[in-house]
Enzyme design. Structure first.
Site, PDB file in Angstrom:
ATOM      1  N   CYS A 283     -25.378  10.302   1.836  1.00 18.96           N
ATOM      2  CA  CYS A 283     -26.795  10.283   1.464  1.00 18.96           C
ATOM      3  C   CYS A 283     -27.285  11.694   1.135  1.00 18.96           C
ATOM      4  CB  CYS A 283     -27.584   9.678   2.620  1.00 18.96           C
ATOM      5  SG  CYS A 283     -29.370   9.729   2.414  1.00 18.96           S
TER       6      CYS A 283
ATOM      7  N   CYS B  86     -30.779  12.466   2.588  1.00 17.09           N
ATOM      8  CA  CYS B  86     -30.743  12.745   4.033  1.00 17.09           C
ATOM      9  C   CYS B  86     -30.209  14.142   4.317  1.00 17.09           C
ATOM     10  CB  CYS B  86     -29.829  11.754   4.757  1.00 17.09           C
ATOM     11  SG  CYS B  86     -30.109  10.031   4.354  1.00 17.09           S
ATOM     12  N   ASP B  87     -29.095  14.497   3.679  1.00 20.01           N
ATOM     13  CA  ASP B  87     -28.335  15.665   4.132  1.00 20.01           C
ATOM     14  C   ASP B  87     -28.269  16.830   3.141  1.00 20.01           C
ATOM     15  OD1 ASP B  87     -27.778  14.290   6.476  1.00 20.01           O
ATOM     16  OD2 ASP B  87     -25.988  13.355   5.633  1.00 20.01           O
TER      17      ASP B  87
HETATM   18  P1  FAD Z   1     -29.070  -0.473   9.650  1.00 22.13           P
HETATM   19  O1  FAD Z   1     -29.426   0.799  10.288  1.00 22.13           O
HETATM   20  O2  FAD Z   1     -27.808  -0.557   8.868  1.00 22.13           O
HETATM   21  O3  FAD Z   1     -29.046  -1.565  10.818  1.00 22.13           O
HETATM   22  C1  FAD Z   1     -28.596  -2.876  10.576  1.00 22.13           C
HETATM   23  C2  FAD Z   1     -28.108  -3.445  11.892  1.00 22.13           C
HETATM   24  O4  FAD Z   1     -27.836  -4.827  11.693  1.00 22.13           O
HETATM   25  C3  FAD Z   1     -26.817  -2.810  12.385  1.00 22.13           C
HETATM   26  O5  FAD Z   1     -27.020  -2.321  13.692  1.00 22.13           O
HETATM   27  C4  FAD Z   1     -25.800  -3.939  12.347  1.00 22.13           C
HETATM   28  O6  FAD Z   1     -24.881  -3.902  13.443  1.00 22.13           O
HETATM   29  C5  FAD Z   1     -26.681  -5.170  12.431  1.00 22.13           C
HETATM   30  N1  FAD Z   1     -26.103  -6.353  11.801  1.00 22.13           N
HETATM   31  C6  FAD Z   1     -25.455  -6.421  10.612  1.00 22.13           C
HETATM   32  N2  FAD Z   1     -25.097  -7.688  10.351  1.00 22.13           N
HETATM   33  C7  FAD Z   1     -25.551  -8.432  11.398  1.00 22.13           C
HETATM   34  C8  FAD Z   1     -25.486  -9.817  11.704  1.00 22.13           C
HETATM   35  N3  FAD Z   1     -24.892 -10.671  10.877  1.00 22.13           N
HETATM   36  N4  FAD Z   1     -26.050 -10.243  12.859  1.00 22.13           N
HETATM   37  C9  FAD Z   1     -26.670  -9.380  13.715  1.00 22.13           C
HETATM   38  N5  FAD Z   1     -26.753  -8.049  13.467  1.00 22.13           N
HETATM   39  C10 FAD Z   1     -26.193  -7.591  12.323  1.00 22.13           C
HETATM   40  N6  FAD Z   1     -31.748   8.076   6.838  1.00 22.13           N
HETATM   41  C11 FAD Z   1     -32.749   8.985   6.967  1.00 22.13           C
HETATM   42  O7  FAD Z   1     -33.925   8.635   6.808  1.00 22.13           O
HETATM   43  N7  FAD Z   1     -32.464  10.304   7.274  1.00 22.13           N
HETATM   44  C12 FAD Z   1     -31.203  10.739   7.503  1.00 22.13           C
HETATM   45  O8  FAD Z   1     -30.985  11.942   7.776  1.00 22.13           O
HETATM   46  C13 FAD Z   1     -30.146   9.800   7.430  1.00 22.13           C
HETATM   47  N8  FAD Z   1     -28.867  10.179   7.670  1.00 22.13           N
HETATM   48  C14 FAD Z   1     -27.895   9.248   7.690  1.00 22.13           C
HETATM   49  C15 FAD Z   1     -26.604   9.638   8.063  1.00 22.13           C
HETATM   50  C16 FAD Z   1     -25.583   8.709   8.137  1.00 22.13           C
HETATM   51  C17 FAD Z   1     -24.195   9.142   8.579  1.00 22.13           C
HETATM   52  C18 FAD Z   1     -25.839   7.347   7.778  1.00 22.13           C
HETATM   53  C19 FAD Z   1     -24.733   6.323   7.842  1.00 22.13           C
HETATM   54  C20 FAD Z   1     -27.102   6.955   7.366  1.00 22.13           C
HETATM   55  C21 FAD Z   1     -28.147   7.890   7.322  1.00 22.13           C
HETATM   56  N9  FAD Z   1     -29.444   7.527   6.953  1.00 22.13           N
HETATM   57  C22 FAD Z   1     -30.461   8.451   7.075  1.00 22.13           C
HETATM   58  C23 FAD Z   1     -29.764   6.191   6.442  1.00 22.13           C
HETATM   59  C24 FAD Z   1     -30.340   5.297   7.543  1.00 22.13           C
HETATM   60  O9  FAD Z   1     -29.437   5.269   8.627  1.00 22.13           O
HETATM   61  C25 FAD Z   1     -30.586   3.892   7.022  1.00 22.13           C
HETATM   62  O10 FAD Z   1     -31.420   3.922   5.878  1.00 22.13           O
HETATM   63  C26 FAD Z   1     -31.252   3.029   8.083  1.00 22.13           C
HETATM   64  O11 FAD Z   1     -30.489   3.000   9.270  1.00 22.13           O
HETATM   65  C27 FAD Z   1     -31.446   1.594   7.582  1.00 22.13           C
HETATM   66  O12 FAD Z   1     -31.965   0.826   8.617  1.00 22.13           O
HETATM   67  P2  FAD Z   1     -31.773  -0.762   8.640  1.00 22.13           P
HETATM   68  O13 FAD Z   1     -32.390  -1.216   9.901  1.00 22.13           O
HETATM   69  O14 FAD Z   1     -32.213  -1.332   7.365  1.00 22.13           O
HETATM   70  O15 FAD Z   1     -30.188  -1.004   8.672  1.00 22.13           O
END
Ligand code: FAD
Length: 313
Positions: free
Chosen positions: A133, A136-137
């Site tokens: 990303c 992000c970084d």
């Molecule tokens: P996710 O965080 O992906 O959460 C989805 C959850 O759903 C997961 O815990 C998963 O286990 C669960 N899940 C999936 N399928 C199922 C299922 N069938 N049943 C039940 N549970 C399920 N964003 C920033 O704003 N700033 C940053 O600095 C930043 N740095 C990042 C660094 C890294 C290494 C990564 C990987 C991402 C980074 N991001 C950052 C992006 C950010 O993490 C995501 O945009 C954010 O987490 C999205 O949130 P979400 O809840 O949509 O999905």
């Protein structure tokens, strides 16, 4: 019968659970097979979440989100949902454990995961010099040299974004031409500090636990191996949308999705199915940031509450 089932315990799902339970829905259960927190917990550094003055780890950022939602009555079920169906007015959720649950409404917040390029050290250094990303970084590497892996539209756009703040960007692609549209490829020429490296594949990360990433070893066709000494490597080789639970045995989706599998929503996170909402990285056009996922979750929960009120009238 649950008032609301929240599928996924990342920033979107946890915020949805908080807003829904605090907003008056009675039986709110969040399904998450692991420790809630989502993919940001893989990151050792986040500094763009509003209100955080210093750089903190993703685990630190997320540690209070579950207890905060639980305070208002949300429950966490340690399970993965493998199927969401709608029968009449009721949603039927099937979990990996074999349990089934009925719910009046569902917020789908399962995220999408960046694909791996598949080289040594990639997983080990993710969030510690290996990034997926630029928003992000990128700022961590201002004035420094970085490598970008990928040849599609996203890779080129992210490389050009990084070129604005980094000293130099090496854009590495395994084929002899980019997959991105010609107009995007043409725009690369405007970046004087961007070097294109075609027919080149990443082999391994250079570095160790103490120093972090110090470079990347490439295998370049007809040239052999070359080490690029860069502190940051960005990988953009596509994403896997976690939408499997929305598909039936024939692969048909419960609601409308984009060609890349992202769930189509309106500005209030409504999907094409009444009572089913999607939030966070799993929905189409998401900026894929924690703050945006959290905002989506709040909007989806407020809409779920309004949906219940409409049905009760
Ligand atoms: P996710 O965080 O992906 O959460 C989805 C959850 O759903 C997961 O815990 C998963 O286990 C669960 N899940 C999936 N399928 C199922 C299922 N069938 N049943 C039940 N549970 C399920 N964003 C920033 O704003 N700033 C940053 O600095 C930043 N740095 C990042 C660094 C890294 C290494 C990564 C990987 C991402 C980074 N991001 C950052 C992006 C950010 O993490 C995501 O945009 C954010 O987490 C999205 O949130 P979400 O809840 O949509 O999905």
């Amino acid at each position: 019968m649950l008032d609301l089932a929240v599928v996924g315990g990342g920033p979107a799902g946890l915020t949805a659970g908080l807003y829904a339970s605090r907003g008056g829905l009675k039986e709110v259960v969040l399904f998450e097979p692991g420790m809630p927190g989502g993919q940001i917990t893989q990151s050792s550094e986040i500094e763009n979440y509003p209100g955080q003055l210093s750089v903190i780890s993703g685990i630190e950022l997320m540690q209070n989100w579950l207890p905060q939602a639980e305070r208002f009555g949300m429950k966490h079920e340690l399970d993965e949902i493998v199927r969401v169906e709608k029968q009449g007015e009721t949603f039927l959720l099937t979990a990996a454990s074999g349990k089934t649950h009925e719910a009046q409404s569902v917020i789908f917040a399962t995220g999408s995961v960046p694909k791996r390029a598949g080289f040594e050290g990639e997983e080990e250094f993710l969030g510690r010099g290996i990034s997926t990303c630029a928003t992000c970084d990128g700022f961590f590497y201002r004035g420094k040299e970085v490598a970008v892996i990928g040849g599609g539209d996203a890779a080129l756009e992210e490389a050009m974004f990084l070129a604005k703040m980094c000293k130099k960007v090496y854009l590495i692609h395994r084929r002899d031409s980019f997959r991105a549209p010609p107009a995007t490829v043409e725009r690369l020429k405007e970046c004087e500090n961007l070097e294109q490296m075609l027919n080149a594949r990443p082999v391994k990360v250079l570095g160790d636990a103490k120093s972090g990433v110090t470079g990347i070893r490439l295998a370049i066709d007809s040239q052999g191996e070359r080490d690029l000494l860069v502190p940051g490597v960005f990988i953009f080789v596509g994403r896997t949308v976690k939408n499997g639970a929305l598909q039936d045995d024939r692969g048909n989706f419960l609601c409308a999705v984009e060609s890349n599998g992202e769930v189509i929503v309106d500005l209030k996170m409504h999907t094409s199915v009444d009572g089913l909402f999607a939030a966070g990285d799993v929905r189409a056009l998401s900026p894929k940031q924690v703050v945006c996922a959290a905002a989506d979750g709040a909007i989806a929960a407020l809409e779920a509450i309004a949906y219940h009120e409409r049905k009760a009238r």
